[in-house]
Design a protein around this motif. Sequence first.
Motif, PDB file in Angstrom:
ATOM      1  N   PHE A  35       0.726  -1.183  -0.004  1.00  9.75           N
ATOM      2  CA  PHE A  35      -0.023  -0.103   0.054  1.00  9.75           C
ATOM      3  C   PHE A  35       0.945   1.428   0.052  1.00  9.75           C
ATOM      4  CE2 PHE A  35      -2.680  -3.431   1.867  1.00  9.75           C
ATOM      5  CZ  PHE A  35      -4.083  -2.813   1.121  1.00  9.75           C
ATOM      6  N   GLY A  36       0.544   2.316  -0.985  1.00  9.73           N
ATOM      7  CA  GLY A  36       1.359   3.488  -0.977  1.00  9.73           C
ATOM      8  C   GLY A  36       1.091   4.440   0.115  1.00  9.73           C
ATOM      9  N   LYS A  37       1.631   5.634  -0.077  1.00 10.22           N
ATOM     10  CA  LYS A  37       1.529   6.467   1.034  1.00 10.22           C
ATOM     11  C   LYS A  37       0.255   7.294   0.994  1.00 10.22           C
ATOM     12  CE  LYS A  37       6.265   7.603   1.175  1.00 10.22           C
ATOM     13  NZ  LYS A  37       7.213   8.266   2.212  1.00 10.22           N
ATOM     14  N   LEU A  38      -0.619   7.000  -0.393  1.00 12.03           N
ATOM     15  CA  LEU A  38      -1.791   7.616  -0.225  1.00 12.03           C
ATOM     16  C   LEU A  38      -2.661   7.017   0.891  1.00 12.03           C
ATOM     17  CD1 LEU A  38      -3.878   9.469  -1.394  1.00 12.03           C
ATOM     18  CD2 LEU A  38      -4.424   7.705  -3.145  1.00 12.03           C
ATOM     19  N   LEU A  39      -2.997   5.378   1.074  1.00  8.75           N
ATOM     20  CA  LEU A  39      -3.606   4.887   2.092  1.00  8.75           C
ATOM     21  C   LEU A  39      -3.104   5.592   3.444  1.00  8.75           C
ATOM     22  CD1 LEU A  39      -5.626   2.876   2.929  1.00  8.75           C
ATOM     23  CD2 LEU A  39      -3.729   1.288   3.238  1.00  8.75           C
ATOM     24  N   GLN A  40      -1.851   5.845   3.753  1.00  8.92           N
ATOM     25  CA  GLN A  40      -1.344   6.369   4.774  1.00  8.92           C
ATOM     26  C   GLN A  40      -1.966   7.792   5.167  1.00  8.92           C
ATOM     27  OE1 GLN A  40       3.063   5.986   5.674  1.00  8.92           O
ATOM     28  NE2 GLN A  40       2.696   8.018   6.496  1.00  8.92           N
ATOM     29  N   ARG A  41      -1.971   8.536   4.100  1.00 10.44           N
ATOM     30  CA  ARG A  41      -2.620   9.806   4.014  1.00 10.44           C
ATOM     31  C   ARG A  41      -4.068   9.785   4.276  1.00 10.44           C
ATOM     32  NH1 ARG A  41      -2.446  14.897   4.165  1.00 10.44           N
ATOM     33  NH2 ARG A  41      -3.146  16.335   2.557  1.00 10.44           N
ATOM     34  N   TRP A  42      -4.912   8.897   3.563  1.00 10.04           N
ATOM     35  CA  TRP A  42      -6.444   8.840   3.788  1.00 10.04           C
ATOM     36  C   TRP A  42      -6.512   8.325   5.125  1.00 10.04           C
ATOM     37  CZ3 TRP A  42      -7.156   5.591  -1.133  1.00 10.04           C
ATOM     38  CH2 TRP A  42      -7.755   6.181  -2.163  1.00 10.04           C
ATOM     39  N   THR A  43      -6.009   7.695   5.752  1.00  8.95           N
ATOM     40  CA  THR A  43      -6.135   7.045   7.073  1.00  8.95           C
ATOM     41  C   THR A  43      -5.612   8.095   8.355  1.00  8.95           C
ATOM     42  OG1 THR A  43      -4.303   5.672   7.166  1.00  8.95           O
ATOM     43  CG2 THR A  43      -6.392   4.759   6.436  1.00  8.95           C
ATOM     44  N   GLY A  44      -5.063   9.222   7.933  1.00  9.72           N
ATOM     45  CA  GLY A  44      -4.360  10.092   8.932  1.00  9.72           C
ATOM     46  C   GLY A  44      -3.143   9.527   9.737  1.00  9.72           C
ATOM     47  N   GLY A  45      -2.623   8.607   9.153  1.00  9.04           N
ATOM     48  CA  GLY A  45      -1.384   8.078   9.508  1.00  9.04           C
ATOM     49  C   GLY A  45      -1.783   6.821  10.356  1.00  9.04           C
ATOM     50  N   ALA A  46      -2.969   6.436  10.468  1.00  2.00           N
ATOM     51  CA  ALA A  46      -3.348   5.062  11.092  1.00  2.00           C
ATOM     52  C   ALA A  46      -2.733   3.844  10.626  1.00  2.00           C
ATOM     53  CB  ALA A  46      -4.796   5.063  11.466  1.00  2.00           C
TER      54      ALA A  46
END
Length: 121
Positions: A35-46
């Motif tokens: 999973f790329g950094k977009l998923l990290q961004r969408w989840t607010g770092g969760a």
Amino acid sequence: MALLALDGFEGSQARMRTGDWVTVPPKEGALAVNFGKLLQRWTGGANQTPIHRVIGVGTERFSIPFFREPSVNAVISHIPGCGAPFEQDIYGDHLWEATVGFVEQRGIAHLRHPKGIGAAS
């Protein structure tokens, strides 16, 4: 997101939060999903994006990754209830920021200014 068919080939590794590299088991018929950094961004770092690499192990290997990306004009919004909220932006701005972080792209950040939400319309 990247889908990687391992098909018994060794060399895929992921870095743990401790900084140690671990080998991804090369199971026949298995897919590794990065999973790329977009998923990290969408989840607010969760959800944290793992840093990964492929090391040479002396065997010829061909790699044809499949990447799935949104439109550059897609609005990126926080998923409610996940991690820290953030201000909306567009994927093109997020992608540019990630791209200029690669050493190969050093010195090009000034070539594009954020487009912002108004550009998504």
